[in-house]
Design an enzyme around this catalytic site. Structure first.
Site, PDB file in Angstrom:
ATOM      1  N   ARG A  51     -34.498 -59.579 -45.491  1.00 25.52           N
ATOM      2  CA  ARG A  51     -35.047 -58.362 -44.878  1.00 25.52           C
ATOM      3  C   ARG A  51     -34.882 -58.442 -43.368  1.00 25.52           C
ATOM      4  O   ARG A  51     -34.580 -57.465 -42.704  1.00 25.52           O
ATOM      5  CB  ARG A  51     -36.518 -58.152 -45.263  1.00 25.52           C
ATOM      6  CG  ARG A  51     -37.152 -56.971 -44.512  1.00 25.52           C
ATOM      7  CD  ARG A  51     -38.433 -56.453 -45.114  1.00 25.52           C
ATOM      8  NE  ARG A  51     -39.323 -57.480 -45.614  1.00 25.52           N
ATOM      9  CZ  ARG A  51     -40.117 -58.244 -44.846  1.00 25.52           C
ATOM     10  NH1 ARG A  51     -40.094 -58.110 -43.531  1.00 25.52           N
ATOM     11  NH2 ARG A  51     -40.912 -59.126 -45.406  1.00 25.52           N
ATOM     12  N   TYR A 103     -30.301 -30.726 -39.853  1.00 28.08           N
ATOM     13  CA  TYR A 103     -30.308 -31.081 -41.271  1.00 28.08           C
ATOM     14  C   TYR A 103     -31.708 -30.910 -41.860  1.00 28.08           C
ATOM     15  O   TYR A 103     -32.704 -31.317 -41.264  1.00 28.08           O
ATOM     16  CB  TYR A 103     -29.810 -32.522 -41.423  1.00 28.08           C
ATOM     17  CG  TYR A 103     -30.025 -33.116 -42.786  1.00 28.08           C
ATOM     18  CD1 TYR A 103     -29.574 -32.461 -43.933  1.00 28.08           C
ATOM     19  CD2 TYR A 103     -30.679 -34.331 -42.947  1.00 28.08           C
ATOM     20  CE1 TYR A 103     -29.776 -33.000 -45.194  1.00 28.08           C
ATOM     21  CE2 TYR A 103     -30.881 -34.884 -44.202  1.00 28.08           C
ATOM     22  CZ  TYR A 103     -30.432 -34.215 -45.320  1.00 28.08           C
ATOM     23  OH  TYR A 103     -30.647 -34.747 -46.557  1.00 28.08           O
ATOM     24  N   LYS A 200     -22.021 -40.743 -44.986  1.00 25.97           N
ATOM     25  CA  LYS A 200     -21.021 -39.699 -44.849  1.00 25.97           C
ATOM     26  C   LYS A 200     -19.674 -40.277 -44.414  1.00 25.97           C
ATOM     27  O   LYS A 200     -19.048 -41.021 -45.152  1.00 25.97           O
ATOM     28  CB  LYS A 200     -21.535 -38.627 -43.887  1.00 25.97           C
ATOM     29  CG  LYS A 200     -22.999 -38.183 -44.149  1.00 25.97           C
ATOM     30  CD  LYS A 200     -23.247 -37.663 -45.542  1.00 25.97           C
ATOM     31  CE  LYS A 200     -24.564 -36.928 -45.718  1.00 25.97           C
ATOM     32  NZ  LYS A 200     -25.796 -37.692 -45.555  1.00 25.97           N
TER      33      LYS A 200
END
Length: 384
Positions: A51, A103, A200
């Site tokens: 992590r 967005y 993306k």
């Protein structure tokens, strides 16, 4: 010359990268491990728990910093997780000035998650960046810019916005998802934070969900690394590997996305059954000169409204498409069509959507890297 002075097309492949220290692997291995052996308590080779840090993620974070001309890259489990980390820099009572055309997921996070914690968000038309000044108060602690905007493809002047931000000592964050560093590097234009939905164009193959932040300032980077570790919205090593691999072809993909985007934008503009096309590369587009100056090209995203702006007509066109796939997301090698009002921007109330031009007949296209003639023929049969 060295790897520090490479041009962009070389940086995507070599920037921030070095052969693996264990066996000299040219591609960073997928370190599929949660923990690391220590020789004594606190004595290790820089990694103790995945992590906090993972070698595959570190390789990606160095690549992200390199292609954005930044000093520090921080990778997250999604673009929204990256935005979430930025908002966690704030405190109750703070105010954020955001572009009004953004967005839907960003809007939802701001309004439905963080507003109840006492953070105020102002959604401002930034086509004229001077509008930002009207909302600056002593409590303004962040300016959030998206350019080109989703889905109206509006262009915001990053240099002018950064001057306003610096004048008032407010950090400027830029969502660079649509443009990618192939087209613009906001840190070079005065931004303090660059955000990507790496899902993306950076990943580029519609097979991974990831977010990224890139900054120059060490103190800011340390705060964001702390939030990354403390909140734990990290990406896994396999996803890190996939985005790192995607970045290596970013320059050749973006070149084709831009070429195809231009061809389809002009095809739609000249189509008798199309009312309006939103693409920043038209000389008639608002802020065209700004786009020309701050971007290398105009990208592979566009939106359009069929003649008559009829909702049912728009839905019929989308349903008839065969090469374009009806799907959420963007930036993959395949062309996608979306209906913002019911998909990506459904979380924004209709009245607010329409203020930004997101009418129910608007169709958004993510232009892929297929043959442009096949894409045009598909649109021709769908529009009729």
């Amino acid at each position: 010359m060295g790897k520090n002075n490479l041009k962009f097309n070389s940086k995507t492949i070599h920037g921030g990268q070095e052969p693996d220290k264990a066996y000299g692997a040219v591609m960073p291995p997928i370190y599929q491990t949660s923990t690391y052996a220590q020789t004594a308590p606190g004595k290790h080779n820089g990694y103790e728990y995945s992590r906090s840090a993972n070698p595959t993620r570190t390789a990606l974070e160095k690549s992200l910093a390199s292609i954005e001309n930044g000093n520090y890259g921080i990778a997250f489990g999604s673009g929204i997780a990256a935005i979430d980390a930025v908002i966690k820099l704030l405190s109750p009572g703070d105010e954020v000035i955001s572009t009004s055309d953004l967005y839907g997921g960003s809007y939802r996070l701001f309004k439905q998650v963080y507003e109840k914690f006492g953070i105020t968000f102002h959604f401002v038309d930034m086509a004229n960046v001077n509008n930002i000044e009207n909302y600056v108060t002593n409590n303004t602690k962040l300016i959030w810019v998206e350019t080109p905007t989703n889905p109206m493809m509006n262009i915001i002047d990053i240099v002018a916005a950064s001057k306003i931000a610096k004048k008032h000592s407010i950090p400027l964050a830029v969502d660079n998802t649509f443009a990618t560093p192939y087209l613009q590097t906001p840190l070079d234009l005065g931004a303090d934070i660059v955000m990507h939905s790496a899902t993306k164009y950076l990943g580029g193959h519609s097979d991974v969900v990831m977010g990224a932040l890139i900054v120059n300032d060490k103190e800011l980077a340390e705060k964001l690394y702390f939030i990354q570790k403390a909140s734990g919205a990290i990406c896994g090593p396999m996803d890190s590997f996939l985005v790192l691999r995607g970045i290596k072809t970013l320059h050749v993909r973006m070149q084709r996305h831009c070429e195809n985007g231009k061809a389809i934008a002009y095809y739609l503009k000249n189509h008798p059954k199309v009312e309006k096309v939103f693409w920043p590369g038209f000389e008639s587009s608002p802020n065209y000169e700004i786009a020309k100056n701050q971007m290398k090209d105009f990208g592979g995203m566009l939106s359009f409204i069929p003649k008559g702006a009829n909702y049912n007509n728009a839905i019929e066109i989308i349903k008839k498409l065969q090469v374009f796939t009806l799907a959420e997301s963007l930036g993959g090698v395949e062309s996608l069509a979306g209906h913002p009002a019911s998909m990506t921007h459904a979380s924004i109330p209709k009245e607010e959507r329409e203020k930004s031009g997101i009418v129910d007949a608007l169709i958004r296209l993510s232009i892929g890297i297929e043959d442009e003639n096949d894409l045009i023929e598909d649109l021709e049969q769908a529009i009729g």
